[in-house]
Design an enzyme around this catalytic site. Structure first.
Site, mmCIF file in Angstrom:
data_model
loop_
_atom_site.group_PDB
_atom_site.id
_atom_site.type_symbol
_atom_site.label_atom_id
_atom_site.label_comp_id
_atom_site.label_asym_id
_atom_site.label_seq_id
_atom_site.Cartn_x
_atom_site.Cartn_y
_atom_site.Cartn_z
ATOM 1 N N LYS A 1 -23.979 -79.223 52.166
ATOM 2 C CA LYS A 1 -24.438 -79.161 50.781
ATOM 3 C C LYS A 1 -25.193 -80.441 50.430
ATOM 4 O O LYS A 1 -24.921 -81.514 50.995
ATOM 5 C CB LYS A 1 -23.234 -79.044 49.832
ATOM 6 C CG LYS A 1 -22.428 -77.773 49.949
ATOM 7 C CD LYS A 1 -21.236 -77.835 49.001
ATOM 8 C CE LYS A 1 -20.341 -76.608 49.120
ATOM 9 N NZ LYS A 1 -21.003 -75.387 48.615
ATOM 10 N N ARG B 1 -15.019 -66.771 52.500
ATOM 11 C CA ARG B 1 -14.727 -65.394 52.931
ATOM 12 C C ARG B 1 -14.077 -65.377 54.308
ATOM 13 O O ARG B 1 -13.301 -64.481 54.623
ATOM 14 C CB ARG B 1 -16.007 -64.562 52.889
ATOM 15 C CG ARG B 1 -17.088 -65.018 53.827
ATOM 16 C CD ARG B 1 -18.485 -64.557 53.406
ATOM 17 N NE ARG B 1 -18.934 -65.261 52.212
ATOM 18 C CZ ARG B 1 -20.100 -65.028 51.619
ATOM 19 N NH1 ARG B 1 -20.918 -64.103 52.102
ATOM 20 N NH2 ARG B 1 -20.445 -65.692 50.542
#
Length: 476
Positions: free
Chosen positions: A249, A323
């Site tokens: 990020k 996920r």
């Protein structure tokens, strides 16, 4: 991490000084204050500019010359427990009782005041605790549902607000044990080779950090739950810090990533509330506690890993790790065929783009469950918003080398495709709901100070109570 005590509350004893009174009023009913304040007092608050606008507050002597306050509240028919959080920050020190219109629920007053009193600080040289206002409650209220709801939300807020250097996977798993074991839950913490074998995708995410992954599993049965009591299974994403991995990020994107375990914190708050209120159900809780780091052991783009369910997953992006943390836990949870499987996760930025910070996205494969959740979320002023598990996008998760990819091939519908990915690990016919939450307040508002939060917890609890309290499975 201990649950905060309700220091914002006071149970008055006979020898204590009488409490001050807050008179809550709606704008059209300001004239009714004459009964409590007299004509002079009413004229005074009006001269001060008090109009009954929600959140407005003014101090004024009552007819006996004692300090009191007037407080504007939401219009008739609008339920808003958070509004009473303003009292915790605006009233002067002392014991205060709140006088409300008959239609205002007492639990809303207590809950809102408690949530508004919440503070989090790690300052070493903080000045001594200043005297603060306290809400006068009964002995029953001090241990009642509203206060236990606040305590559960305080726990989630504390965990989310704790910096990642102080709250890693081990500390989060231990916090779950410390919160639930005293309430009668059997709590197991899984790590090492046992975790690698049972949860291969979760392990693949967490093994990039020197602080190894942990899975906390808790099991509990209500005191009134018979052999056939409904089984509810809860799953939470507990990424204690998310760097993004090799798909790192930008620095601005990491500033709030200590909150990426907000789903696990919210599930823990929900589980604690279920247990303190002794719902007549069986409960299983699974928290995936990991850190997504960059290292020589970290997962790489294009890695392929075989999941617990047997499906192979290609890692299209290491920043879509949530996920991967959830899917093995969902697969395991489905092995006991719960009556309802529900997960909470700070999963996608796409949900925030679509719904903003205050509306957790709800994905559900059962219309009855979804409608029940949405109805109670509105009634509890704890809103959720349903998004579709649109099967037309399922093909976007295809991979040329594995059963599916962890990211979509299209730059659209990111929250939907994340939900579709999770759905692949939910057993056919299993009732399942997924809540994509932000778990953070960007700025302070009444009852919702800036920092970690757990929206949706009250709504899910109310839905579970409504659906399953009458189905306690007691032996015939």
């Amino acid at each position: 991490m201990p649950v905060q005590d309700a220091e914002c509350l006071s149970v008055l004893r006979r020898n204590q000084k009488k409490a001050h009174t807050v008179y809550a009023v709606r704008a059209p009913d300001i004239g009714h204050l004459k009964t409590h304040l007299g004509p002079t007092g009413l004229a005074f608050v009006q001269a001060c500019g008090f109009t009954g606008k929600p959140g407005d507050i003014a101090l004024v002597p009552n007819t006996a010359g004692q300090l009191s306050a007037v407080f504007g509240i939401a219009p008739f028919g609008v339920k808003d427990p958070y509004q009473f959080g303003a009292l915790a920050g605006k009233l002067p020190p002392g014991n205060w009782q709140v006088h409300t219109p008959d239609d205002v629920e007492r639990d809303d007053v207590v809950l809102g005041f408690c949530l508004g009193s919440y503070q989090f600080s790690l300052k070493a040289n903080a000045p001594e605790q200043m005297a603060k206002p306290k809400l006068v409650v009964t002995e029953e209220e001090k241990t009642g549902r509203a206060v236990e709801t606040a305590r559960s939300i305080w726990l989630a807020r504390d965990l989310i607000n704790t910096p990642a250097n102080l709250l890693g996977p081990t500390e989060l798993a231990h916090a779950a044990r410390d919160a639930l074991a005293p309430l009668g839950a059997e709590v197991e913490i899984i790590k090492g080779k046992a975790l690698d074998k049972a949860y291969p995708l979760l392990a693949h995410v967490g093994n990039g950090s020197d602080r190894g992954p942990r899975v906390a599993v808790a099991r509990w049965r209500g005191s009134k739950a018979g052999k056939k009591a409904p089984l509810i299974s809860l799953v939470g994403k507990g990424v204690c810090f998310d760097s993004g991995g090799y798909d790192i990020k930008p620095s601005a994107g990491m500033l709030r990533m200590k909150k990426d375990m907000g789903g696990a914190a919210s599930v823990l708050a929900l589980a604690r509330l279920i247990m303190t209120q002794d719902l007549p159900i069986q409960l299983e809780v699974r928290l995936g506690c990991v850190e997504n780091s960059v290292s020589g052991h970290a997962m790489r783009p294009l890695d392929v890993v075989k999941s617990r369910a047997g499906l192979t997953v290609e890692i299209g992006n290491t920043d879509a790790e949530g996920r991967l943390v959830l899917c093995d836990l969902l697969a395991e949870a489905g092995e006991t065929t719960p009556d309802l499987l529900l997960d909470m996760a700070t999963l996608t930025g796409a949900a925030r783009v679509a719904l903003g910070p205050d509306l957790p996205g709800l994905f559900c494969n059962d219309d009855g469950v979804a409608e029940a959740l949405l109805a109670v979320s509105h009634a509890q002023a704890d809103p959720l918003w349903r998004l579709p598990l649109w099967q037309g996008y399922a093909g976007w998760l295809s991979s040329s080398v594995a059963d599916l990819n962890n990211i979509s091939s299209k730059p659209m519908a990111g929250a939907v495709t994340a939900g579709l990915f999770l759905e692949r690990f939910v057993k056919a016919g299993q009732r399942w709901a997924h809540i994509d939450t932000y778990a953070w307040n960007d700025s302070s508002r009444p009852g919702r100070p800036e920092g970690g939060d757990s929206p949706g917890v009250r709504a899910v609890f109310a839905m579970l109570e409504k659906l399953f309290s009458s189905q306690n499975g007691a032996d015939a």
